[in-house]
Design an enzyme around this catalytic site. Structure first.
Site, PDB file in Angstrom:
ATOM      1  CG  LEU A  24      -1.923  -1.297   0.890  1.00 58.13           C
ATOM      2  CD1 LEU A  24      -3.096  -1.303   3.068  1.00 58.13           C
ATOM      3  CD2 LEU A  24      -2.943  -1.251   0.511  1.00 58.13           C
ATOM      4  CE  LYS A  25       4.136   3.182  -4.038  1.00 60.45           C
ATOM      5  NZ  LYS A  25       5.366   2.823  -4.474  1.00 60.45           N
TER       6      LYS A  25
ATOM      7  CG  ASP B  25      12.652   2.166  -4.152  1.00 64.21           C
ATOM      8  OD1 ASP B  25      12.804   2.525  -4.966  1.00 64.21           O
ATOM      9  OD2 ASP B  25      10.774   1.973  -4.962  1.00 64.21           O
TER      10      ASP B  25
ATOM     11  CG  LEU C  47       3.399   1.470 -12.667  1.00 68.05           C
ATOM     12  CD1 LEU C  47       2.574   3.066 -12.377  1.00 68.05           C
ATOM     13  CD2 LEU C  47       2.428   0.368 -12.048  1.00 68.05           C
TER      14      LEU C  47
HETATM   15  O1  OSB Z   1       8.085   3.014  -4.974  1.00 66.73           O
HETATM   16  O2  OSB Z   1       7.716   1.217  -6.104  1.00 66.73           O
HETATM   17  C1  OSB Z   1       7.802   2.095  -6.208  1.00 66.73           C
HETATM   18  C2  OSB Z   1       5.313   2.792  -9.208  1.00 66.73           C
HETATM   19  C3  OSB Z   1       6.701   4.018 -10.174  1.00 66.73           C
HETATM   20  C4  OSB Z   1       7.827   4.670  -9.367  1.00 66.73           C
HETATM   21  C5  OSB Z   1       8.043   4.101  -7.921  1.00 66.73           C
HETATM   22  C6  OSB Z   1       7.540   2.659  -7.667  1.00 66.73           C
HETATM   23  C7  OSB Z   1       5.802   2.190  -8.129  1.00 66.73           C
HETATM   24  C8  OSB Z   1       5.042   1.683  -7.345  1.00 66.73           C
HETATM   25  C9  OSB Z   1       5.085  -0.055  -8.782  1.00 66.73           C
HETATM   26  O3  OSB Z   1       5.502   0.576  -6.577  1.00 66.73           O
HETATM   27  C10 OSB Z   1       5.388  -0.932  -8.846  1.00 66.73           C
HETATM   28  C11 OSB Z   1       5.221  -1.590 -10.627  1.00 66.73           C
HETATM   29  O4  OSB Z   1       4.074  -2.492 -10.282  1.00 66.73           O
HETATM   30  O5  OSB Z   1       5.855  -2.011 -11.187  1.00 66.73           O
HETATM   31 MG    MG Z   2       8.559   2.160  -3.398  1.00 66.49          MG
END
Ligand code: OSB
Ligand code: MG
Length: 367
Positions: free
Chosen positions: A161-162, A237, A291
């Site tokens: 979850l974000k 990350d 993505l």
């Molecule tokens: O922080 O992981 C991240 C997507 C774009 C930029 C940063 C992030 C993300 C995702 C999606 O969390 C990951 C995906 O489904 O490719």
């Molecule tokens: Mg991330």
């Protein structure tokens, strides 16, 4: 290999729905797709830099500049005998791991196709399928609960979850009330500071598998200060842009879990080096995503077959993100398991008519 041509193609693909994080609401993928042509064989790569530097500092125009002026001319002049050392040969141009990765990935794919082998076999990846989780963008609480339910029903092995300040405790309380035992993580994309310790201690109480990038996108020291104050492991990350930076993070205790994004760390050689470091130190790692279109997604899937990727990653079904993708193969999970494309290289072919329809610009650089 001698490289005859490199194509730099900028595409815009609509997402099926907006993807909202603490740093942006994104409606489309804007990406640089790279094709390397050598002795009649093509290989494909994808850059993960954004239009503007919203996630890290690199941007699409900056990457195109570096590719045109430096990386592609060097590759066409020198060729490439071993993709494992290609990025090392570009060390005099500092940083810019996303731009370097875009071209390096295309060389890896072309090299594997020339050998007639699936890319994973060149990386030491033995698995032919990988377990995956899903990263859910921010949404209302009822929508989030419905989405978690759908993804759990589809067999996804972990839900992420974000979160951001003010969008954390209520969300987690609601999700944990309905799903008390699922493997759950949160990703703050750098939205908190050490001043938020009280709320971070509350987030610590939800039985999360890890907390991803709570603090500043380039920070190591504050994460190292935060880590011992929480039960939940920290995962980095954004901060991890190279093997050296990953080693520094582990040495400092800034994280206990590593999110490797092939495009963020500078490509597959860097991914392999981080993998070997994490395996040697018994640090769990997983494969993140940006993505990506089917090209970047296929690279991520091959990378995630390496044995050190012990946690489910973000390389979920392409159809979650795109109504139509640039690859002819559907990259889809069954029961939370993603099969690894089995053909040579990354194992995908391009849907040319669709690719043309989403192309914003294309240029071919020749030797
Ligand atoms: O922080 O992981 C991240 C997507 C774009 C930029 C940063 C992030 C993300 C995702 C999606 O969390 C990951 C995906 O489904 O490719
Ligand atoms: Mg991330």
């Amino acid at each position: 290999m001698d490289v005859d041509q490199v194509e730099l193609r900028v595409v815009r693909l609509p997402y099926r729905s907006v993807f909202k994080t603490s740093f942006a609401a994104e409606f489309e993928k804007h990406a640089v797709l790279v094709t390397v042509r050598s002795a009649g064989v093509e290989g494909y790569g994808e850059g993960v830099m954004d239009t503007l530097p919203a996630y890290r500092e690199e941007s699409i125009v900056g990457a195109l500049h570096l590719l045109r002026e430096a990386l592609v001319p060097a590759l066409m002049r020198d060729g490439c005998d071993d993709p494992m050392t290609l990025c090392d040969s570009w060390a005099r141009w500092r940083g810019n791991p996303m731009a370097k990765s875009a071209l390096e990935l295309a060389v890896w794919d072309c090299h594997a196709r020339q050998l007639g082998r699936p890319l994973r076999t060149l990386l030491g990846g033995e698995r032919t399928e990988i377990p995956v989780g899903a990263s859910l963008g921010m949404n209302t609480i009822p929508e989030t609960l419905a989405s978690v339910g759908r993804h759990v029903d589809q067999g996804y092995k972990r839900i992420k979850l974000k979160i951001e300040p003010g969008w954390d405790i209520d969300l987690l309380s609601a999700v944990r009330a309905d799903f008390p035992t699922i493997e759950l993580t949160v990703d703050a994309n750098s939205a908190y500071t050490l001043d938020d310790l009280d709320v971070l201690r509350k987030i610590d109480q939800f039985g999360l598998h890890y907390i991803e990038q709570p603090l500043h996108w380039d920070d190591l020291t504050d994460h190292a200060k935060l880590a011992p104050q929480l039960e939940t492991p920290l995962c980095l990350d954004e901060t991890l842009t190279s093997p050296a930076r990953t080693k520094a993070a582990l040495d400092l205790g800034a994280c206990a879990v590593v999110n490797v994004k092939v495009g963020r760390v500078g490509g597959l050689a860097a991914t392999k080096r981080i993998h070997d470091l994490c395996v040697a130190r018994h640090v769990p790692m997983w494969c993140g995503g940006m993505l990506e279109t089917g090209i970047g997604r296929a690279h991520n899937i091959h990378a995630a077959t390496m044995p050190g990727f012990v946690y489910p990653g973000d390389t979920a079904s392409a159809s979650r993100t795109y109504a139509r993708d640039v690859t002819e193969q559907a990259l889809e999970t069954t029961d939370g398991i993603m099969p690894v494309p089995s053909g040579p290289g990354i194992g995908v072919t391009l849907d040319r008519p669709f690719l043309e329809s989403v192309t914003e610009s294309v240029e071919v650089l020749r030797r």
